[in-house]
Motif scaffolding. Structure first.
Motif, PDB file in Angstrom:
ATOM      1  N   GLY A  86       0.840  -1.204   0.000  1.00 45.04           N
ATOM      2  CA  GLY A  86       0.000   0.000   0.000  1.00 45.04           C
ATOM      3  C   GLY A  86       0.872   1.249   0.000  1.00 45.04           C
ATOM      4  O   GLY A  86       0.592   2.218  -0.709  1.00 45.04           O
ATOM      5  N   MET A  87       1.961   1.232   0.771  1.00 46.69           N
ATOM      6  CA  MET A  87       2.850   2.397   0.800  1.00 46.69           C
ATOM      7  C   MET A  87       3.559   2.584  -0.541  1.00 46.69           C
ATOM      8  O   MET A  87       3.875   3.705  -0.934  1.00 46.69           O
ATOM      9  N   GLY A  88       3.796   1.479  -1.259  1.00 44.02           N
ATOM     10  CA  GLY A  88       4.343   1.588  -2.610  1.00 44.02           C
ATOM     11  C   GLY A  88       3.369   2.341  -3.503  1.00 44.02           C
ATOM     12  O   GLY A  88       3.767   3.146  -4.354  1.00 44.02           O
ATOM     13  N   ALA A 157     -11.304   7.491   7.768  1.00 47.49           N
ATOM     14  CA  ALA A 157      -9.891   7.674   8.066  1.00 47.49           C
ATOM     15  C   ALA A 157      -9.414   6.714   9.150  1.00 47.49           C
ATOM     16  O   ALA A 157     -10.168   6.295  10.023  1.00 47.49           O
ATOM     17  N   ASN A 158      -8.137   6.428   9.059  1.00 49.24           N
ATOM     18  CA  ASN A 158      -7.480   5.488   9.947  1.00 49.24           C
ATOM     19  C   ASN A 158      -6.737   6.253  11.038  1.00 49.24           C
ATOM     20  O   ASN A 158      -5.815   6.987  10.692  1.00 49.24           O
ATOM     21  N   PRO A 159      -7.040   6.138  12.302  1.00 50.22           N
ATOM     22  CA  PRO A 159      -7.955   5.181  12.916  1.00 50.22           C
ATOM     23  C   PRO A 159      -9.208   5.848  13.485  1.00 50.22           C
ATOM     24  O   PRO A 159      -9.947   5.206  14.219  1.00 50.22           O
ATOM     25  N   THR A 185      -8.915   2.187   1.188  1.00 48.85           N
ATOM     26  CA  THR A 185      -8.602   0.918   1.857  1.00 48.85           C
ATOM     27  C   THR A 185      -9.704   0.455   2.804  1.00 48.85           C
ATOM     28  O   THR A 185     -10.048  -0.724   2.844  1.00 48.85           O
ATOM     29  N   PHE A 186     -10.270   1.383   3.602  1.00 46.15           N
ATOM     30  CA  PHE A 186     -11.221   0.986   4.642  1.00 46.15           C
ATOM     31  C   PHE A 186     -12.566   0.520   4.092  1.00 46.15           C
ATOM     32  O   PHE A 186     -13.312  -0.149   4.798  1.00 46.15           O
ATOM     33  N   SER A 187     -12.885   0.878   2.856  1.00 43.28           N
ATOM     34  CA  SER A 187     -14.188   0.481   2.305  1.00 43.28           C
ATOM     35  C   SER A 187     -14.070  -0.570   1.215  1.00 43.28           C
ATOM     36  O   SER A 187     -14.965  -1.404   1.060  1.00 43.28           O
ATOM     37  N   HIS A 204      -5.380   1.679  -2.783  1.00 40.76           N
ATOM     38  CA  HIS A 204      -5.681   0.710  -1.716  1.00 40.76           C
ATOM     39  C   HIS A 204      -4.419   0.103  -1.162  1.00 40.76           C
ATOM     40  O   HIS A 204      -3.491  -0.194  -1.921  1.00 40.76           O
ATOM     41  N   SER A 205      -4.439  -0.143   0.136  1.00 42.31           N
ATOM     42  CA  SER A 205      -3.553  -1.153   0.672  1.00 42.31           C
ATOM     43  C   SER A 205      -4.355  -2.435   0.481  1.00 42.31           C
ATOM     44  O   SER A 205      -5.331  -2.681   1.209  1.00 42.31           O
ATOM     45  N   MET A 206      -3.978  -3.258  -0.504  1.00 41.71           N
ATOM     46  CA  MET A 206      -4.716  -4.516  -0.745  1.00 41.71           C
ATOM     47  C   MET A 206      -4.368  -5.561   0.308  1.00 41.71           C
ATOM     48  O   MET A 206      -4.958  -6.635   0.349  1.00 41.71           O
TER      49      MET A 206
HETATM   50  N1  PLP Z   1      -3.485   3.066   3.780  1.00 42.17           N
HETATM   51  C1  PLP Z   1      -4.163   2.616   4.857  1.00 42.17           C
HETATM   52  C2  PLP Z   1      -5.510   3.197   5.157  1.00 42.17           C
HETATM   53  C3  PLP Z   1      -3.619   1.631   5.675  1.00 42.17           C
HETATM   54  O1  PLP Z   1      -4.307   1.203   6.750  1.00 42.17           O
HETATM   55  C4  PLP Z   1      -2.335   1.109   5.360  1.00 42.17           C
HETATM   56  C5  PLP Z   1      -1.712   0.075   6.220  1.00 42.17           C
HETATM   57  O2  PLP Z   1      -2.144  -0.184   7.320  1.00 42.17           O
HETATM   58  C6  PLP Z   1      -1.661   1.608   4.247  1.00 42.17           C
HETATM   59  C7  PLP Z   1      -2.259   2.572   3.464  1.00 42.17           C
HETATM   60  C8  PLP Z   1      -0.301   1.080   3.855  1.00 42.17           C
HETATM   61  O3  PLP Z   1      -0.424  -0.187   3.299  1.00 42.17           O
HETATM   62  P1  PLP Z   1       0.695  -1.330   3.370  1.00 42.17           P
HETATM   63  O4  PLP Z   1       0.873  -1.712   4.783  1.00 42.17           O
HETATM   64  O5  PLP Z   1       0.104  -2.410   2.497  1.00 42.17           O
HETATM   65  O6  PLP Z   1       1.944  -0.741   2.788  1.00 42.17           O
END
Ligand code: PLP
Length: 393
Positions: A86-88, A157-159, A185-187, A204-206
């Protein structure tokens, strides 16, 4: 078959899929780093973009392409760019759209590293960032500068589970000619389709719901137009945040059950949220499915379901939260979410620990906030586990 006409659950199984000369029921894993050309002219044509033959797996691969095609179709987008994490995916978007002297406006409660990477690494190269409470679109509007090149939002949003009005942010951004990227990602596309609401880029972070089995780290970006697609694919290929074919195969396998997994997990989450809301030791609960959520109506208008992540705080703050986390047995004390298993974690000391305390507090990430990602186990077992752990406080 034209999979675009199928229902969502049918698309999960058939979109982007192809078979081989043996008629394999699943997409084969093309575990190769490179592809041989038919001739020198063919190789030159592939590099010139005149032939769409595969060249090298960092640039493209049939198994990865099947996944990209599938998610792009599920998001109603142009095309997808799969990434190793996801960070990529997040950094491929940043690299494609930001540069020295540019500026990003983002939500102050995004996933910790999505902010840290801007405020540390991109800052070193002269890119600026402003973090606001994007649940009020006026805050986004007021933060826009002449050099703003991207509005980057995560909703929910996280968290904190704060919900941003996607259409309102798109209106503000597009009035200034700025693209909007949503971390969905959350949905997942099962519950929310940002591109249909005018958003330009979705990612997305898949690792979470899309793969859903806590056995892979993966990411993807889907764009609405060719222009953003080309820029983001170029960034991904050159920085090397690509996916691996085996990883793609695993995500394709997990993706097929996305709908039924989320249905079950959010049914469980609703019951857990109601249980927590009525518990005497719980201070507050934030879950988009509860009427007490401050953006309950907005959530209903832009998401087809509330998802399965809950944030809450027990009376007694972090100390009491620690007792809870140390005494659950079914729920794993682990970061991540969106898998089949229930997880519990503490953002202030874990996922968001690199964000300074003052910034966390501005974003309502209190020291006592506990994040609970509900899985698909039997609801009686999830609640019994919480019940006995809460009794220890
Ligand atoms: N975006 C959200 C909302 C996340 O929760 C995360 C990881 O927890 C990421 C991005 C990053 O994804 P990854 O851990 O697959 O690099």
């Amino acid at each position: 078959m034209d999979t675009k006409k199928l229902g969502f659950n049918s698309k999960l199984i058939h979109a982007g899929q192809f078979t081989d000369e043996f008629g394999s029921a699943t997409v084969p894993i093309y575990q190769t780093s490179t592809f041989s050309f038919k001739s020198a002219d063919h190789g030159a044509a592939c590099f010139a973009g005149e032939d769409d033959g595969y060249i090298y797996t960092r640039i493209g691969n049939p198994t990865i392409n099947a996944l990209e095609t599938s998610i792009a179709e599920l998001e109603n987008g142009y095309r997808g760019v799969a990434c190793g994490s996801g960070m990529g995916a997040v950094t491929a978007v940043y690299f494609a759209l930001l540069g020295a002297g540019s500026h990003i406006v983002s939500h102050n409660a995004v996933y910790g590293p999505s902010r840290v990477v801007m405020e540390t690494l991109f800052k070193k190269f002269g890119a600026e960032s402003t973090y606001v409470d994007a649940t009020d679109a006026d805050n986004v509007k007021n933060a826009i500068q002449e050099n703003t090149k991207l509005i980057y939002i995560e909703t929910p949003a996280n968290p904190t589970m704060g919900i941003t009005d996607i259409k309102a942010v798109v209106e503000v951004a597009h009035a200034h000619g700025i693209p909007v990227c949503i971390d969905n990602t959350f949905s997942s596309p099962y519950l929310q389709k940002p591109l249909d609401m005018g958003v330009d880029i979705v990612l997305h972070s898949m690792t979470k719901f899309i793969n859903g089995h806590a056995d892979i780290v993966a990411g993807i970006v889907v764009t609405r137009t060719e222009e953003y697609y080309a820029a983001i694919r170029g960034a991904m290929v050159n920085i090397g945040s690509n996916m691996d074919p085996h990883q793609a195969y695993m995500v394709i396998r997990g993706l097929k059950t996305l709908g039924i997994r989320i249905d079950r997990a959010q049914e469980n989450a609703m019951k857990v949220a109601e249980y927590l809301e009525n518990h005497s030791k719980v201070e507050w609960v934030k879950y988009p499915g509860l009427k007490s959520h401050p953006q309950y109506e907005l959530g209903k208008s832009q998401m087809s379901g509330p998802g399965s992540v809950i944030s809450f705080e027990v009376k007694g703050g972090f100390k009491a939260g620690k007792v809870l986390m140390d005494n659950v047995h079914l729920a794993l004390l682990a970061v991540s979410l969106g898998g089949v298993e229930t997880l519990i974690q503490h953002p202030a000391s874990m996922t968001h620990s690199k964000i300074p305390k003052q910034q966390r507090e501005e974003a309502h990430i209190t020291d006592g906030l506990v994040r609970f990602a509900v899985g698909i186990e039997d609801i009686e077992d999830i609640i019994a586990d919480l019940d006995q752990a809460l009794a220890m406080i």
